[in-house]
Design a protein around this motif. Structure first.
Motif, PDB file in Angstrom:
ATOM      1  N   MET A   1      15.675  75.356  76.229  1.00 51.31           N
ATOM      2  CA  MET A   1      16.055  74.395  76.838  1.00 51.31           C
ATOM      3  C   MET A   1      17.392  74.388  77.278  1.00 51.31           C
ATOM      4  SD  MET A   1      16.015  70.205  76.086  1.00 51.31           S
ATOM      5  CE  MET A   1      16.938  70.096  74.462  1.00 51.31           C
ATOM      6  N   LYS A  41      13.223  72.461  80.728  1.00 53.85           N
ATOM      7  CA  LYS A  41      12.370  73.432  79.793  1.00 53.85           C
ATOM      8  C   LYS A  41      11.602  73.972  80.978  1.00 53.85           C
ATOM      9  CE  LYS A  41      12.006  71.719  75.139  1.00 53.85           C
ATOM     10  NZ  LYS A  41      11.171  71.168  74.155  1.00 53.85           N
ATOM     11  N   VAL A  75      14.589  66.120  72.548  1.00 56.40           N
ATOM     12  CA  VAL A  75      15.366  66.130  74.159  1.00 56.40           C
ATOM     13  C   VAL A  75      16.215  65.045  73.977  1.00 56.40           C
ATOM     14  CG1 VAL A  75      14.923  66.147  76.362  1.00 56.40           C
ATOM     15  CG2 VAL A  75      13.457  67.381  74.951  1.00 56.40           C
TER      16      VAL A  75
END
Length: 150
Positions: A1, A41, A75
């Protein structure tokens, strides 16, 4: 990410931001004044946050949202950590974040990230949004403000 700042020529991920704030008008206003960061991502937007300076000392994470398939995978924590790092690099000493009284998961997350409760703006959501917001079976009425001192 990877987490990066949204470029001025890129489209605002409005549908994702609307998951955290139902007012498109408010989102467009603070996104235009602040810095928008996206977590990607596999070239897809997994999350977004908006960082808005309030004073010379204080910056606010104005909106943070994570796409459904990316939830529960760190996240939001990564976006918060990135925002806090950027705030420190820019010379801010306080990072604020606000959420509704009914946003139980968000209240837990922000405290796990080191934020402490600062104040409650009673009836904020009643005053600022035309339709009632219901979350976790609770009417979202009050803005709970939290802060992190750097």
């Amino acid at each position: 990410m990877i987490i990066r700042e949204l470029k001025p020529v890129e489209k605002l991920p409005l549908s994702l931001l609307l998951e955290a704030d139902p007012s498109e008008e408010m989102i467009r206003s603070y996104a235009a004044e602040g810095d928008v960061f996206i977590a990607e991502k596999n070239s897809c937007v997994a999350g977004v946050c908006v960082l808005l300076p309030l004073t010379d000392e204080t910056v606010e994470i104005k909106n943070i949202a994570v796409a459904e398939p990316a939830r529960g995978k760190g996240v939001a924590k990564a976006l918060i950590s990135h925002a806090v790092t950027i705030a420190g690099q820019c010379g801010f000493s306080i990072v604020e974040i606000g959420t509704g009284n009914s946003s139980l998961d968000q209240l837990a997350l922000y405290q796990k990230c080191g934020f402490r409760m600062k104040s409650i703006d009673r009836d904020f959501f009643v005053r600022n949004y035309p339709e009632p917001i219901i979350e976790n079976g609770i009417q979202c009425r009050d803005m709970v403000r939290l802060e992190l001192t750097l």
